[in-house]
Write a protein that holds these residues in place. Structure first.
Motif, mmCIF file in Angstrom:
data_model
loop_
_atom_site.group_PDB
_atom_site.id
_atom_site.type_symbol
_atom_site.label_atom_id
_atom_site.label_comp_id
_atom_site.label_asym_id
_atom_site.label_seq_id
_atom_site.Cartn_x
_atom_site.Cartn_y
_atom_site.Cartn_z
ATOM 1 N N SER A 179 0.934 -1.199 0.126
ATOM 2 C CA SER A 179 -0.094 -0.034 -0.098
ATOM 3 C C SER A 179 0.949 1.280 0.164
ATOM 4 O O SER A 179 0.396 2.199 -0.660
ATOM 5 C CB SER A 179 -0.851 -0.079 1.026
ATOM 6 O OG SER A 179 -0.269 0.525 2.351
ATOM 7 N N ARG A 180 2.052 1.178 0.599
ATOM 8 C CA ARG A 180 2.942 2.368 0.863
ATOM 9 C C ARG A 180 3.207 2.802 -0.828
ATOM 10 O O ARG A 180 3.614 3.894 -1.010
ATOM 11 C CB ARG A 180 3.975 2.013 1.596
ATOM 12 C CG ARG A 180 3.876 2.439 3.046
ATOM 13 C CD ARG A 180 5.233 2.616 3.906
ATOM 14 N NE ARG A 180 6.309 1.573 3.706
ATOM 15 C CZ ARG A 180 6.210 0.538 4.463
ATOM 16 N NH1 ARG A 180 5.248 0.456 5.451
ATOM 17 N NH2 ARG A 180 6.954 -0.570 4.308
ATOM 18 N N LEU A 181 3.342 1.765 -1.540
ATOM 19 C CA LEU A 181 3.771 2.120 -3.015
ATOM 20 C C LEU A 181 2.652 2.115 -3.846
ATOM 21 O O LEU A 181 2.843 1.907 -4.898
ATOM 22 C CB LEU A 181 4.767 0.798 -3.248
ATOM 23 C CG LEU A 181 5.987 0.695 -2.336
ATOM 24 C CD1 LEU A 181 7.162 -0.255 -3.181
ATOM 25 C CD2 LEU A 181 6.701 1.812 -2.157
ATOM 26 N N GLY A 182 1.517 2.328 -3.165
ATOM 27 C CA GLY A 182 0.328 2.526 -4.289
ATOM 28 C C GLY A 182 -0.121 1.091 -4.806
ATOM 29 O O GLY A 182 -1.162 1.421 -5.681
ATOM 30 N N PHE A 183 0.196 0.057 -4.404
ATOM 31 C CA PHE A 183 -0.148 -1.258 -4.863
ATOM 32 C C PHE A 183 -1.509 -1.716 -4.102
ATOM 33 O O PHE A 183 -1.661 -1.347 -2.965
ATOM 34 C CB PHE A 183 0.718 -2.368 -4.894
ATOM 35 C CG PHE A 183 1.975 -1.969 -5.934
ATOM 36 C CD1 PHE A 183 1.638 -1.794 -7.373
ATOM 37 C CD2 PHE A 183 3.143 -1.958 -5.672
ATOM 38 C CE1 PHE A 183 2.705 -1.433 -8.185
ATOM 39 C CE2 PHE A 183 4.210 -1.432 -6.197
ATOM 40 C CZ PHE A 183 3.956 -1.378 -7.747
#
Lengths: 355, 355
Positions: free
Chosen positions: A28-32
């Motif tokens: 989630s931190r990388l937008g996935f």
């Protein structure tokens, strides 16, 4: 080299335990987004995932629908049934690749692989049957440990031979499962290296951690580990050799025994590893994000250690200590949200940070 | 004092944007589940939540079912419709409480509250209609800013008066919405304090950050802020006074102007705040976990700053810079997983860490 995942892609994770949970947060931190596949109900990883499929690994329709929704698939444990992997791989890439899984699913294959790479391992012998046991005990002697070739973890599927006379009982403990006999290694302590390799073949290792086990389960990992500069270099080079030999993409844990004769590889795990949890509070990019970066085609992140950390697992009734742990300064708490507390169940961990 | 939430409880979050997303991740670290209520489709917080309700704030059945599934409810933005809050509160506690929401939803109420607390605020006047404007401009003068009393954020609902002659145009820009006129404050820089208060009434503040805006949107926050020791103490005491006056539970952001005459409160936000994102990579416990701890009845965590950090928002096309940012050492990336990139939309942020 494959293309990096597009922003907003979905990463499939086989297994919904705490490792999947922390991988999902890192994604989630990388937008996935993440999609968890897990046979058990109410999986910890499902609390922080975009989608969850609850189905057995034998459910071909569920596996196909899962694979169809993902842009890449990874796993939090190495014992995913081969047929399920075949089905998924027909639709979408699995990273790390199948070869690492094949090797690490079987202690005999793993030991042979490591030995052929020129790495030191404990003396071992294949024990397909009772007949093999006698010769192996004669050669390797005791103390030694008989281990099932497959499905062992946290001390399960193991029996000690204190003397050669324990051979029969140990063999009986295997319940007929194929096993290997491992010679006893006289080590001063155990360390592990959490290593990562990217699409582009770059390799990065976190600082080795020193592991202490209790009742066959990891109790604490401390960084920095007691290692000489030469041992530290050795450990990193050994991990890199394994990653490169496997053309590996992702994070891999390597457990090493420290002995007067040098470092001996105990085992490898083709995934994020309990002994790497300290990285959550000791590095800008932790092992979970490093794994997500690697399998998504991102460059590896900055895993430089910036603090001394001791990770302690919270097992079973250790959960009773949470209110008191919550008051400790410089202690970071990580709970797994498991519905039921059981003896020997990993319920969470704390990272105690010394700056 | 109320009882702490049981382990594994569910925290409801009104609003599914990036703040809800990062709150949800923090909740998972403490073993809580989250349920997101959000009218918009595919909310960023939904990617890391146990449950998502997609419904308008007018859907009473959806609100009731949501409230029924939660052990406590919090929010990521202050403009939740009052009727929705009434309905939820009939079933489950809302934290922080309604009083903080009521006050911060309206600039006039907020400024009056702060003034009555003895804190310095910019000169202001209520502008219910055109008639009030003339007197206010005569008193406060120009430069000044006309702001809608409600629903303003990121520079929206604001019009500047460079000279008194701009009054008519500014008033027209309000489209008839009730407004206040604020006198111009000659400040050298803006800082913000992210403060927390627990069930037990203990107060903790993160180190103040220094904010730089671009085009009316927060661009960077840097810690440490340029403040004298006396100003730093003042800032913390002002935040504590606000929290205590509101009998507040949770995290609250206080924006302050630094002027030669002292600190002036710009505005308060009864929630986690963009200017507190640096805490994710500068403290053991970040603002999101601090909020979850507070509303769950945990003791507040260790928010001591251990590194210098500059947080930079990634807005709109800044997303094109992600591949390059991913290669920066000591830079932590936080993306929000928003489906569409738009100008002026906050898409993520980076924390650049200097140790």
């Amino acid at each position: 080299m494959t293309k990096p995942l597009a922003l907003g892609s979905t990463i499939g994770i086989l297994g919904g335990g705490q490792l999947g949970r922390m991988l999902s947060v890192a994604a989630s931190r990388l937008g996935f987004k993440t999609h968890i596949f897990e046979p058990g109900a109410n999986p910890p990883a499902g609390h922080v995932a975009d989608a969850v499929t609850t189905a057995p690994y034998e459910d071909e329709n569920a596996l196909r629908a899962f694979a169809n929704s993902c842009d890449v698939v990874t796993f939090e444990f190495e014992n995913v049934p081969t047929a399920a992997l075949d089905l998924i791989e027909a639709q979408v890439a699995i990273r790390p690749g199948r070869e690492a899984l094949r090797i690490s699913q079987d202690r005999l294959t793993e030991k042979t692989f490591l030995q052929e790479l020129g790495l030191n391992v404990a003396p071992f012998a294949d024990i397909p049957d009772r007949a093999a046991m006698e010769g192996a005990v004669a050669e390797i002697g005791a103390p030694s440990i008989l281990k099932t070739r497959r499905f062992g973890y946290d001390g399960k599927g193991q029996a000690r031979l204190r003397t050669p006379q324990d051979a029969d009982q140990a063999l009986a403990d295997m319940n007929g499962a194929p096993a290997i006999l491992e010679g006893f290694v006289d080590f001063s302590h155990e360390v592990s290296v959490i290593a990562a390799r990217s699409f582009a073949g770059e390799v990065a290792c976190f600082d080795p951690g020193e592991n202490v086990h209790r009742n066959g389960i990891l109790h604490t990992t401390t960084v920095p580990a007691r290692l000489s500069a030469a041992q530290r270099t050795d450990a990193v080079l050994m991990a890199a050799r394994i990653l490169n030999a496997l053309d590996y993409i992702g994070v891999l844990g390597v457990e090493l025994f420290v002995t007067p004769r040098g470092l001996i590889v105990n085992e490898i795990a083709p995934r994020v590893h309990n002994s790497g949890h300290w990285t959550q509070n000791g590095c800008t990019v932790d092992q979970f994000e490093q794994h997500i970066r690697a399998i998504s085609g991102w460059p590896l992140g900055d895993g430089t250690r910036y603090a001394d950390v001791t990770m302690e697992n919270l097992i079973g009734d250790d959960m009773d200590r949470v209110p008191e742990l919550a008051r400790e300064a410089t202690t970071a708490i990580h709970l797994y949200g498991k519905a039921e507390t059981k003896p020997r169940r990993k319920m969470g961990h704390v990272n105690r940070i010394m700056r």
